[in-house]
Design a protein around this motif. Structure first.
Motif, PDB file in Angstrom:
ATOM      1  N   GLU A 156      50.454  38.909  34.206  1.00  0.00           N
ATOM      2  CA  GLU A 156      49.521  39.674  35.053  1.00  0.00           C
ATOM      3  C   GLU A 156      49.139  40.947  34.308  1.00  0.00           C
ATOM      4  O   GLU A 156      50.013  41.690  33.865  1.00  0.00           O
ATOM      5  N   ASP A 157      47.821  41.193  34.166  1.00  0.00           N
ATOM      6  CA  ASP A 157      47.387  42.355  33.387  1.00  0.00           C
ATOM      7  C   ASP A 157      47.269  43.636  34.213  1.00  0.00           C
ATOM      8  O   ASP A 157      47.171  44.718  33.650  1.00  0.00           O
ATOM      9  N   GLU A 158      47.280  43.511  35.550  1.00  0.00           N
ATOM     10  CA  GLU A 158      47.242  44.700  36.401  1.00  0.00           C
ATOM     11  C   GLU A 158      48.662  45.250  36.561  1.00  0.00           C
ATOM     12  O   GLU A 158      49.512  44.599  37.181  1.00  0.00           O
ATOM     13  N   GLN A 200      50.248  45.248  40.201  1.00  0.00           N
ATOM     14  CA  GLN A 200      50.553  43.918  40.720  1.00  0.00           C
ATOM     15  C   GLN A 200      51.712  43.288  39.961  1.00  0.00           C
ATOM     16  O   GLN A 200      52.545  42.580  40.552  1.00  0.00           O
ATOM     17  N   ASP A 241      51.196  40.791  29.688  1.00  0.00           N
ATOM     18  CA  ASP A 241      49.949  41.287  30.265  1.00  0.00           C
ATOM     19  C   ASP A 241      48.712  40.720  29.580  1.00  0.00           C
ATOM     20  O   ASP A 241      47.593  41.167  29.836  1.00  0.00           O
TER      21      ASP A 241
END
Length: 228
Positions: A10-12, A15, A34
């Motif tokens: 997940e790159d956020e 989150q 990420d």
């Protein structure tokens, strides 16, 4: 037995932190990435038990990462749960047809996501969720820690129990000593590979002595051990 390992892609940052926090609270070992290329390398090198994969990633998309994972022999059996803000039916179909084992739309319910993860792990790591495992005349109840062979109860030490659980989860699969060390002792525990031979020997003796039957564990020269 070591806890199942989940790779979060997940790159956020916010989150990703929420996912890592909730997975660790459930008792899982968690790895994170990420970006798509890093995720593919970790999937190949670390061999996690499950991958949570965001669709929208920089450079290499989650769809492409999923395609690579499912195309490679060493990673194709790893369950992939794709997470995406794309809620259209065509997007779900595309994700699943690429090889994702499940598809979760953002914003998601964390308890539901954890339930979906348990469902996938039940398929690949059944002992970790308390299932009963059987192969031939050997039966292991992961919840009560009871092992029998041909109806005769067998008393195993904790390490031998974890070894047998691992073999029963994938009958026929050849496990190298290094893979058994990771699965049974844990990735962060430094134990000599000869220790594996000692405990496999104890497990074999217990299984033979219970009924006088043949040894169900075979040594694969130059590779490791397998059940059946």
């Amino acid at each position: 037995m070591s806890a199942p390992t989940v790779l979060v892609v997940e790159d956020e940052p916010s989150q990703r932190e929420v996912l890592v926090y909730n997975l660790e609270a459930e008792g899982y070992d968690v790895l994170s990435a990420d970006a798509g290329d890093a995720a593919w390398e970790m999937a190949r090198d670390e061999g996690p038990d499950l991958i949570l994969l965001d669709w929208m990633l920089p450079e290499v998309s989650g769809i492409e990462v999923c395609r690579r994972i499912k195309a490679a022999p060493e990673t194709r059996a790893i369950p992939v749960v794709m997470i995406s803000a794309r809620a259209e039916e065509l997007d779900r179909v595309r994700g699943l047809e690429t090889g994702a084992d499940d598809y979760v739309v953002k914003p998601y319910s964390v308890p539901e996501l954890m339930a979906r993860i348990r469902t996938q792990l039940r398929r690949v790591r059944p002992a970790s969720v308390g299932a009963t495992l059987e192969h031939g005349d050997v039966s292991l109840d992961a919840e009560t820690h009871r092992v029998t062979r041909a109806g005769t109860e067998i008393h195993l030490g904790p390490t031998e129990f974890r070894l047998l659980s691992t073999f029963l989860e994938r009958p026929g699969r050849v496990w190298s000593r290094e893979q058994l060390l990771d699965r049974v002792w844990g990735r962060d525990i430094h134990v000599d590979t000869r220790t594996v031979d000692v405990h496999v020997g104890r497990l074999r003796k217990a299984l033979r002595n219970a009924t006088g039957e043949d040894d169900p564990i075979r040594t694969v020269r130059g590779a490791g051990y397998a059940l059946g």
